[in-house]
Design a protein around this motif. Structure first.
Motif, short mmCIF file in Angstrom:
data_model
loop_
_atom_site.label_atom_id
_atom_site.label_comp_id
_atom_site.label_asym_id
_atom_site.label_seq_id
_atom_site.Cartn_x
_atom_site.Cartn_y
_atom_site.Cartn_z
N PHE A 26 0.84 -1.19 0.00
CA PHE A 26 0.00 0.00 0.00
C PHE A 26 0.88 1.25 0.00
O PHE A 26 2.01 1.23 0.48
CB PHE A 26 -0.89 0.04 1.25
CG PHE A 26 -2.12 -0.80 1.14
CD1 PHE A 26 -3.16 -0.43 0.30
CD2 PHE A 26 -2.24 -1.97 1.87
CE1 PHE A 26 -4.30 -1.19 0.19
CE2 PHE A 26 -3.39 -2.74 1.77
CZ PHE A 26 -4.41 -2.37 0.93
N PHE A 27 0.33 2.35 -0.53
CA PHE A 27 1.01 3.64 -0.49
C PHE A 27 1.29 4.00 0.96
O PHE A 27 0.46 3.80 1.83
CB PHE A 27 0.13 4.72 -1.14
CG PHE A 27 0.70 6.10 -1.03
CD1 PHE A 27 1.69 6.52 -1.90
CD2 PHE A 27 0.25 6.97 -0.06
CE1 PHE A 27 2.22 7.81 -1.80
CE2 PHE A 27 0.77 8.25 0.05
CZ PHE A 27 1.75 8.67 -0.82
N ASP A 28 2.47 4.55 1.20
CA ASP A 28 2.88 4.93 2.55
C ASP A 28 3.38 6.37 2.51
O ASP A 28 4.45 6.65 1.94
CB ASP A 28 3.97 3.97 3.01
CG ASP A 28 4.43 4.19 4.44
OD1 ASP A 28 4.45 5.36 4.89
OD2 ASP A 28 4.78 3.21 5.10
N GLN A 29 2.61 7.28 3.09
CA GLN A 29 2.96 8.71 3.07
C GLN A 29 4.31 8.96 3.72
O GLN A 29 5.09 9.77 3.24
CB GLN A 29 1.86 9.52 3.76
CG GLN A 29 2.10 11.02 3.74
CD GLN A 29 2.06 11.61 2.33
OE1 GLN A 29 1.25 11.20 1.51
NE2 GLN A 29 2.93 12.55 2.05
N MET A 30 4.60 8.27 4.82
CA MET A 30 5.87 8.45 5.51
C MET A 30 7.02 8.05 4.59
O MET A 30 8.03 8.75 4.48
CB MET A 30 5.91 7.64 6.80
CG MET A 30 6.98 8.06 7.80
SD MET A 30 8.69 7.51 7.58
CE MET A 30 8.60 5.77 7.69
N THR A 35 11.60 9.60 1.55
CA THR A 35 12.37 9.41 0.32
C THR A 35 12.69 10.76 -0.32
O THR A 35 13.81 10.99 -0.80
CB THR A 35 11.63 8.48 -0.66
OG1 THR A 35 11.43 7.21 -0.02
CG2 THR A 35 12.42 8.28 -1.94
N ILE A 36 11.72 11.67 -0.31
CA ILE A 36 11.97 13.02 -0.81
C ILE A 36 13.07 13.68 0.02
O ILE A 36 13.99 14.30 -0.53
CB ILE A 36 10.69 13.88 -0.81
CG1 ILE A 36 9.73 13.39 -1.90
CG2 ILE A 36 11.02 15.36 -1.01
CD1 ILE A 36 8.37 14.03 -1.88
N LEU A 133 7.35 4.63 -7.92
CA LEU A 133 6.84 3.33 -7.47
C LEU A 133 5.88 3.51 -6.29
O LEU A 133 4.85 2.85 -6.21
CB LEU A 133 8.00 2.41 -7.06
CG LEU A 133 8.84 1.84 -8.19
CD1 LEU A 133 10.09 1.15 -7.63
CD2 LEU A 133 8.03 0.87 -9.04
N GLU A 134 6.24 4.41 -5.38
CA GLU A 134 5.40 4.63 -4.20
C GLU A 134 4.06 5.26 -4.60
O GLU A 134 3.02 4.87 -4.09
CB GLU A 134 6.13 5.51 -3.18
CG GLU A 134 5.44 5.58 -1.83
CD GLU A 134 5.37 4.23 -1.13
OE1 GLU A 134 4.33 3.95 -0.50
OE2 GLU A 134 6.34 3.46 -1.18
N THR A 135 4.07 6.22 -5.50
CA THR A 135 2.83 6.91 -5.85
C THR A 135 1.87 6.01 -6.64
O THR A 135 0.68 6.29 -6.67
CB THR A 135 3.08 8.19 -6.67
OG1 THR A 135 3.77 7.87 -7.87
CG2 THR A 135 3.86 9.21 -5.86
#
Length: 150
Positions: A26-30, A35-36, A133-135
């Motif tokens: 699942f997407f993980d905001q943290m 990563t940014i 990949l995360e988005t």
């Protein structure tokens, strides 16, 4: 009848998620945010590679630790194989991305501005792939929205 449709919708969603779930977390905001942060820190550190490696040792250690923390975090998320593999490539000292850049900086003591400017876009692109990949992962609120609408 409405209850049957809702149950069917839930089963359908679970089937879709379970079929996707074997390959995607699942997407993980943290994860996205950190990563940014790692990307910005790594690229800023690369600009310092024109200086002597030993004079930047504390900052190098700080950024390396942040990168290692992100790798460990990603490694311990379920169904996150693609992202973990990208982190491994990014950090590998034998590759031509962040790990290799740091290794070369250490061995040469200083790097030319030209080399730094050529290496940065490649490393930035690797981070962008990880972020992409995360988005693309299913966001929990999307799953909840689907469940609540049926």
């Amino acid at each position: 009848m409405k209850k049957i449709y809702k149950s069917f919708g839930i089963l359908l969603l679970l089937a879709i998620l379970s079929s996707c779930g074997t390959s995607t977390a699942f997407f993980d905001q943290m994860s996205y945010k950190e990563t940014i942060s790692a990307k910005v820190e790594a690229l800023a550190l690369m600009d310092k590679a024109v200086n002597d490696y030993s004079s930047e040792q504390a900052k190098i250690d700080e950024v390396n630790l942040a990168m290692q923390k992100m790798y460990e975090y990603e490694k311990n998320r379920e169904n996150n194989t693609e992202t973990v593999r990208m982190w491994e490539i990014l950090l590998d000292p034998e590759k031509n991305l962040y790990g290799g850049f740091i290794k070369r900086w250490e061995s040469e003591s200083k790097l030319s501005k030209v080399f730094v400017n050529e290496a940065k876009p490649q490393i930035e692109k690797a981070f962008d792939i990880i972020l992409g990949l995360e988005t693309k992962k299913v966001k929990p609120e999307e799953a909840n929205s689907f469940l609540n609408s049926n």
